[in-house]
Structures are given as structure tokens and as C-alpha cells.
Design a protein around this motif. Structure first.
Motif, PDB file in Angstrom:
ATOM      1  N   UNK A  73       0.825  -1.213   0.000  1.00 54.18           N
ATOM      2  CA  UNK A  73       0.000   0.000   0.000  1.00 54.18           C
ATOM      3  C   UNK A  73       0.861   1.265   0.000  1.00 54.18           C
ATOM      4  N   UNK A  74       1.940   1.245   0.772  1.00 53.82           N
ATOM      5  CA  UNK A  74       2.838   2.408   0.804  1.00 53.82           C
ATOM      6  C   UNK A  74       3.473   2.632  -0.568  1.00 53.82           C
ATOM      7  N   UNK A  75       3.923   1.551  -1.212  1.00 50.29           N
ATOM      8  CA  UNK A  75       4.528   1.666  -2.543  1.00 50.29           C
ATOM      9  C   UNK A  75       3.517   2.194  -3.563  1.00 50.29           C
ATOM     10  N   UNK A  76       2.271   1.745  -3.455  1.00 50.52           N
ATOM     11  CA  UNK A  76       1.227   2.252  -4.357  1.00 50.52           C
ATOM     12  C   UNK A  76       1.035   3.745  -4.163  1.00 50.52           C
ATOM     13  N   UNK A  77       0.989   4.196  -2.920  1.00 52.46           N
ATOM     14  CA  UNK A  77       0.845   5.622  -2.669  1.00 52.46           C
ATOM     15  C   UNK A  77       1.975   6.432  -3.274  1.00 52.46           C
ATOM     16  N   UNK A  78       3.208   5.946  -3.160  1.00 51.92           N
ATOM     17  CA  UNK A  78       4.357   6.659  -3.718  1.00 51.92           C
ATOM     18  C   UNK A  78       4.281   6.707  -5.240  1.00 51.92           C
ATOM     19  N   UNK A  79       4.002   5.570  -5.870  1.00 52.78           N
ATOM     20  CA  UNK A  79       4.010   5.506  -7.337  1.00 52.78           C
ATOM     21  C   UNK A  79       2.867   6.310  -7.946  1.00 52.78           C
ATOM     22  N   UNK A  80       1.673   6.197  -7.383  1.00 48.98           N
ATOM     23  CA  UNK A  80       0.537   6.940  -7.934  1.00 48.98           C
ATOM     24  C   UNK A  80       0.744   8.444  -7.762  1.00 48.98           C
TER      25      UNK A  80
END
Length: 321
Positions: free
Chosen positions: A293-300
Motif C-alpha cells: 500500500x505504501x509503494x502504491x501511494x508513492x508511485x501513484x
């Protein structure tokens, strides 16, 4: 005969009476209907004005064509991507898409393997399992793809991207609604005593996220789809709403990430208790899901804010397709 005598005048022929009959017209006379129209008088001043207007119109069309060619050349010069830009685009978009789908798959794996699947009101504990799966599907997977559509669909007309953006948000609505009902029922129907509602930080963040999501959907639907019926009159208003809508949309998505991470932590503490610190397998799965979830937040967030991936400057191409 005497030479001096005068010979009598000869008798004149009788004068013919005047013929009063009109003369017959010649056979080759044309009727008036077949005659060409009389020549019209030409005003030289009007002719000159017409020529001047025609020349001005031709020059205006030539100027428009030149402007379009210059704009297209400028667009190609300013927005031509190199290998680095394409590599950045591919890494961010492909990795974000994989993580968005992977987060939902990993959530399903966690619930099915460690919490025995799903149920409804006949089993409140299994009914709760619907909550994390549906909230992840609605707030993260569908909402994440709805945001990335403006980066993925680079060669589509803006109206088609808006429609797909609305469809993905519309798919998130039933997921969020059913997931919210599931958690309320599981708390209220819990045995031997009901579990209190809206006491944790996770529930507060989730409640704010649902409120912002509802406001965003209503405002976006009426502003960017319904008001297109009077596009000319509302163009300025809709243009002023674009940065506000984009900022609050990204904020809502980040709040959904925060709600998911705090919810995972809360569930891990309730399910594992003191065993959480013992590196149990379920705890590792929960932590891995939280990092996804953290990686998704960064990439988006990077995909939305990066000037390289921004498609706002490509309106010239998208409007022609």
C-alpha cells in the motif's frame, strides 16, 4: 401634223388603295421569354470590396494553417520523449498497475488462508472479512486505476478518459457501501457483546475518506460530465475546478492508503496479540501488504505529479484523435 402642237399627256394609272392589314412578323422572331436578360449594371466599388474580403478570408485561413503547423512542431519539439522518459513511464505505470492488482490479490489470500473466507450475518466474524477485501477493491484498486487512466490512456480523447474515470469510481461505490455495512453488522452482531463503532483512528480516517470520496464523485460527475451539455458557457468554471478536483482526488487516495495501513495494524494486534512480535507468518503477510500500500501511494503520487508523465500539454494531439 403641225410641229407646234402639244401631244396630250398619257393617262395615269389609277392609285391603288392603301392596304390596312398589318404586316406579318417574320418567322424567325424569338418570343420574349427566350430572350436573354438585360445586362445588369455592375458596381465597381462592390466588386472591389468583395475581392478584398475574399483575399482577407484566404489570408486568415492561411494564418490558421500556419499556426496549427507551428503549434504541432512546437509540441513535437517540447514533448518528444527520449529513452529515459519512456523508461520512467514504463516503470512507473507498469509497476503501479501490478501493485494495484497485487494488493487486492494479496488481501484475498490473507483473508481466505488465515480467516476462513467470507459469510454474511449468520456468521459475523466471517462477515467482517468482506470489509478489508471490498475496501481495498474500491478505495485502492479501482480508485488507483481511475487516477492512472489519465497517464495510461495517452492517445485517447479526453471525453473517453473522463468516462472511464467515472466508470472506475462508480465500480468503487458498491464495494465501499457493502464493505461499510459488513463491518457495522459484524460489530453490532458480535457475540457475546457488541463491539463499539468509530472509536479507533482507523475508523476516523476511513469515515473522512468516505465523505471526501462521495463529495468528489458528485462534484466531478456534475461538473465534468453533466455540464458538458453547455460546454461553451461552463468552460471557464470547469477549467477552474480541474486543479481542485485533482488535488482532492489525490488527497482522498492517500487517506485511503492511511486507512488501509492503520486497519491492517489494528487487525494484526487483535488477531495475533503478543504473537505479532514473534514474526508469525500471518504477521509477515500483513506487513508485506502494508508495504505494498505504501509503494502504491508513492508511485501513484509520482505518476500524477511528475512533469514528464503529465499529459496536460498533449491536448493538441488528443483533441484531434
Amino acid at each position: 401634223m403641225d410641229s407646234n402642237s402639244v401631244s396630250p399627256m398619257p393617262e395615269l394609272a389609277p392609285i391603288a388603295e392603301f392596304d390596312k392589314t398589318p404586316p406579318t412578323p417574320p418567322e424567325d422572331t424569338l418570343p420574349m421569354d427566350d430572350l436573354p436578360p438585360p445586362p445588369t449594371t455592375v458596381n465597381m466599388h462592390d466588386e472591389k470590396e468583395k475581392d478584398v474580403k475574399d483575399k482577407e478570408k484566404e489570408k486568415e485561413e492561411e494564418r490558421k494553417k500556419e499556426k496549427e503547423k507551428e503549434a504541432h512542431r512546437r509540441y513535437e519539439d517540447e514533448n518528444q520523449w527520449g529513452c529515459g522518459s519512456w523508461l520512467e513511464y514504463t516503470l512507473v505505470i507498469v509497476l503501479a498497475s501490478i501493485l494495484l492488482l497485487g494488493s487486492l490479490a494479496l488481501t484475498l489470500f490473507w483473508i481466505i488462508k488465515y480467516h476462513d473466507g467470507f459469510s454474511w450475518r449468520e456468521n459475523p466474524k466471517k462477515q467482517f472479512n468482506l470489509h478489508p477485501v471490498l475496501m481495498v477493491a474500491g478505495f485502492i484498486t479501482f480508485s488507483g486505476f481511475s487516477i492512472l487512466l489519465y497517464r495510461i490512456c495517452r492517445c485517447c480523447r479526453r471525453i473517453y478518459v473522463k468516462l472511464l474515470h467515472t466508470v472506475f469510481h462508480a465500480l468503487a461505490i458498491p464495494c465501499v457501501a457493502v464493505g461499510f455495512v459488513a463491518v457495522l453488522d459484524s460489530h453490532n452482531l458480535n457475540e457475546p457483546a457488541a463491539i463499539p463503532n468509530f472509536y479507533s483512528l482507523h475508523s476516523w480516517i476511513g469515515f473522512v475518506t468516505m465523505g471526501l470520496f462521495a463529495i468528489q464523485f458528485v462534484v466531478g460527475f456534475f461538473s465534468f460530465l453533466v455540464l458538458l451539455c453547455c460546454e461553451g458557457a461552463t468552460a471557464g468554471f470547469r477549467a477552474s475546478l480541474v486543479p481542485i478536483h485533482a488535488s482532492f482526488g489525490l488527497t482522498t487516495f492517500m487517506l485511503a492508503i492511511a486507512a488501509a495501513v492503520t486497519g491492517l495494524t489494528e487487525k494484526a494486534i487483535f488477531s495475533l496479540g503478543d504473537e505479532y512480535s514473534d514474526w508469525k507468518e500471518q504477521g509477515i503477510v500483513i506487513n508485506a501488504l502494508g508495504m505494498v500500500f505504501v509503494a502504491i501511494g508513492i508511485l501513484v503520487s509520482f505518476a500524477v505529479r511528475s512533469p514528464t508523465l503529465n499529459t496536460d500539454t498533449k491536448v493538441l494531439v488528443t483533441e484531434r484523435l
